[in-house]
Design a protein around this motif. Sequence first.
Motif, PDB file in Angstrom:
ATOM      1  N   ALA A   1       0.835  -1.194   0.000  1.00  0.00           N
ATOM      2  CA  ALA A   1       0.000   0.000   0.000  1.00  0.00           C
ATOM      3  C   ALA A   1       0.873   1.248   0.000  1.00  0.00           C
ATOM      4  N   LYS A   2       0.429   2.255  -0.728  1.00  0.00           N
ATOM      5  CA  LYS A   2       1.135   3.526  -0.746  1.00  0.00           C
ATOM      6  C   LYS A   2       0.762   4.291   0.517  1.00  0.00           C
ATOM      7  N   LEU A   3       1.762   4.553   1.336  1.00  0.00           N
ATOM      8  CA  LEU A   3       1.541   5.277   2.583  1.00  0.00           C
ATOM      9  C   LEU A   3       1.856   6.754   2.398  1.00  0.00           C
ATOM     10  N   THR A   4       1.122   7.572   3.107  1.00  0.00           N
ATOM     11  CA  THR A   4       1.354   9.008   3.085  1.00  0.00           C
ATOM     12  C   THR A   4       1.562   9.475   4.523  1.00  0.00           C
ATOM     13  N   ASP A   5       2.676  10.162   4.767  1.00  0.00           N
ATOM     14  CA  ASP A   5       2.883  10.799   6.061  1.00  0.00           C
ATOM     15  C   ASP A   5       1.977  12.019   6.115  1.00  0.00           C
ATOM     16  N   VAL A   6       1.112  12.076   7.119  1.00  0.00           N
ATOM     17  CA  VAL A   6       0.172  13.185   7.252  1.00  0.00           C
ATOM     18  C   VAL A   6       0.714  14.141   8.313  1.00  0.00           C
ATOM     19  N   PRO A   7       0.872  15.410   7.961  1.00  0.00           N
ATOM     20  CA  PRO A   7       1.360  16.370   8.957  1.00  0.00           C
ATOM     21  C   PRO A   7       0.415  16.436  10.159  1.00  0.00           C
ATOM     22  N   VAL A   8       1.009  16.497  11.330  1.00  0.00           N
ATOM     23  CA  VAL A   8       0.254  16.617  12.579  1.00  0.00           C
ATOM     24  C   VAL A   8       0.579  17.987  13.164  1.00  0.00           C
ATOM     25  N   ASN A   9      -0.436  18.696  13.597  1.00  0.00           N
ATOM     26  CA  ASN A   9      -0.192  19.964  14.283  1.00  0.00           C
ATOM     27  C   ASN A   9       0.344  19.611  15.667  1.00  0.00           C
ATOM     28  N   ARG A  10       1.641  19.480  15.737  1.00  0.00           N
ATOM     29  CA  ARG A  10       2.299  19.006  16.952  1.00  0.00           C
ATOM     30  C   ARG A  10       2.056  19.945  18.135  1.00  0.00           C
ATOM     31  N   GLY A  11       2.076  21.243  17.871  1.00  0.00           N
ATOM     32  CA  GLY A  11       1.843  22.209  18.953  1.00  0.00           C
ATOM     33  C   GLY A  11       0.454  22.067  19.552  1.00  0.00           C
TER      34      GLY A  11
ATOM     35  N   ALA B   1       6.867   5.079  26.917  1.00  0.00           N
ATOM     36  CA  ALA B   1       5.553   4.480  26.714  1.00  0.00           C
ATOM     37  C   ALA B   1       5.109   4.835  25.297  1.00  0.00           C
ATOM     38  N   GLU B   2       4.168   4.077  24.774  1.00  0.00           N
ATOM     39  CA  GLU B   2       3.734   4.283  23.397  1.00  0.00           C
ATOM     40  C   GLU B   2       2.251   3.981  23.266  1.00  0.00           C
ATOM     41  N   ASN B   3       1.551   4.864  22.578  1.00  0.00           N
ATOM     42  CA  ASN B   3       0.147   4.646  22.253  1.00  0.00           C
ATOM     43  C   ASN B   3       0.006   4.542  20.748  1.00  0.00           C
ATOM     44  N   LEU B   4      -0.663   3.500  20.298  1.00  0.00           N
ATOM     45  CA  LEU B   4      -0.996   3.333  18.890  1.00  0.00           C
ATOM     46  C   LEU B   4      -2.493   3.553  18.717  1.00  0.00           C
ATOM     47  N   GLY B   5      -2.863   4.043  17.563  1.00  0.00           N
ATOM     48  CA  GLY B   5      -4.274   4.200  17.251  1.00  0.00           C
ATOM     49  C   GLY B   5      -4.493   3.934  15.779  1.00  0.00           C
ATOM     50  N   ALA B   6      -5.603   3.326  15.435  1.00  0.00           N
ATOM     51  CA  ALA B   6      -5.908   3.050  14.029  1.00  0.00           C
ATOM     52  C   ALA B   6      -7.359   3.409  13.753  1.00  0.00           C
ATOM     53  N   GLY B   7      -7.561   4.041  12.615  1.00  0.00           N
ATOM     54  CA  GLY B   7      -8.909   4.393  12.189  1.00  0.00           C
ATOM     55  C   GLY B   7      -9.340   5.795  12.577  1.00  0.00           C
ATOM     56  N   TYR B   8      -8.648   6.433  13.483  1.00  0.00           N
ATOM     57  CA  TYR B   8      -9.040   7.773  13.933  1.00  0.00           C
ATOM     58  C   TYR B   8      -8.761   8.797  12.841  1.00  0.00           C
ATOM     59  N   VAL B   9      -9.751   9.634  12.521  1.00  0.00           N
ATOM     60  CA  VAL B   9      -9.606  10.604  11.438  1.00  0.00           C
ATOM     61  C   VAL B   9      -8.964  11.913  11.884  1.00  0.00           C
ATOM     62  N   SER B  10      -8.818  12.112  13.188  1.00  0.00           N
ATOM     63  CA  SER B  10      -8.203  13.343  13.689  1.00  0.00           C
ATOM     64  C   SER B  10      -7.471  13.052  14.988  1.00  0.00           C
ATOM     65  N   PHE B  11      -6.603  13.983  15.376  1.00  0.00           N
ATOM     66  CA  PHE B  11      -5.911  13.821  16.654  1.00  0.00           C
ATOM     67  C   PHE B  11      -6.905  13.815  17.806  1.00  0.00           C
ATOM     68  N   ASP B  12      -7.917  14.676  17.740  1.00  0.00           N
ATOM     69  CA  ASP B  12      -8.912  14.715  18.825  1.00  0.00           C
ATOM     70  C   ASP B  12      -9.580  13.359  19.014  1.00  0.00           C
ATOM     71  N   HIS B  13      -9.884  12.678  17.909  1.00  0.00           N
ATOM     72  CA  HIS B  13     -10.483  11.344  18.015  1.00  0.00           C
ATOM     73  C   HIS B  13      -9.493  10.346  18.623  1.00  0.00           C
ATOM     74  N   ALA B  14      -8.237  10.415  18.185  1.00  0.00           N
ATOM     75  CA  ALA B  14      -7.225   9.507  18.734  1.00  0.00           C
ATOM     76  C   ALA B  14      -7.054   9.758  20.227  1.00  0.00           C
ATOM     77  N   LEU B  15      -6.943  11.024  20.623  1.00  0.00           N
ATOM     78  CA  LEU B  15      -6.766  11.355  22.035  1.00  0.00           C
ATOM     79  C   LEU B  15      -7.959  10.884  22.860  1.00  0.00           C
ATOM     80  N   SER B  16      -9.142  11.082  22.339  1.00  0.00           N
ATOM     81  CA  SER B  16     -10.339  10.610  23.042  1.00  0.00           C
ATOM     82  C   SER B  16     -10.309   9.091  23.214  1.00  0.00           C
ATOM     83  N   GLY B  17      -9.902   8.381  22.169  1.00  0.00           N
ATOM     84  CA  GLY B  17      -9.791   6.924  22.263  1.00  0.00           C
ATOM     85  C   GLY B  17      -8.764   6.507  23.301  1.00  0.00           C
ATOM     86  N   TRP B  18      -7.627   7.175  23.323  1.00  0.00           N
ATOM     87  CA  TRP B  18      -6.580   6.845  24.292  1.00  0.00           C
ATOM     88  C   TRP B  18      -7.035   7.143  25.721  1.00  0.00           C
TER      89      TRP B  18
END
Length: 184
Positions: free
Chosen positions: A42-52, A118-135
């Motif tokens: 699969a062709k992967l794309t690095d998606v920029p994350v608003n790190r701040g 420590a490390e958190n993985l997430g899959a399927g989340y469309v935004s950081f807010d969704h990933a954070l909520s899942g975590w």
Amino acid sequence: MNSRIMVRGTDGAAILRIAVAILAAALLMMPAGCSMIGGSNAKLTDVPVNRGAALSKINAYRSANGLPRLTLDPKLDVAARDMARLIGRKDSMNTRAHSARGLSGRLDRAGYATYAGAENLGAGYVSFDHALSGWKGSPDHDKNLLNKHVTRIGIARVKRPDGRYLNFWVLILARPVADGRPTI
């Protein structure tokens, strides 16, 4: 008991040849389909994350729980990106690289000596807010977010065009040796 399928006007040998041909065609097509979904091509794309913004949200959560603020670390971003690419290629978070020893080994190989990680993985989340909520909603992931010994984070997101999850997030939290030993 003996069962037979009878088709009017066709002998059994002809039916058997047709069935074998259909089965052979299905088997020949299966590897191609498997490589497209969940495969490593699969062709992967690095998606920029608003790190701040991500850091602000994590720090707000930690602050609300009486914990010190974290800082961004570009070296951890690289490690997070590498892991996001690995799970993105696999279309799965099931990997030996995601374990305490796996994280420690990956950070050691990157020349990043730590006292804690420590490390958190997430899959399927469309935004950081969704990933954070899942975590936050997962006891083990939440424990990582609220780890009192870590001082820095790295974060990455990878996207794939097909497969089960499409979006893969990795958050690495660590305390490098440079930040001193944690008080226990």
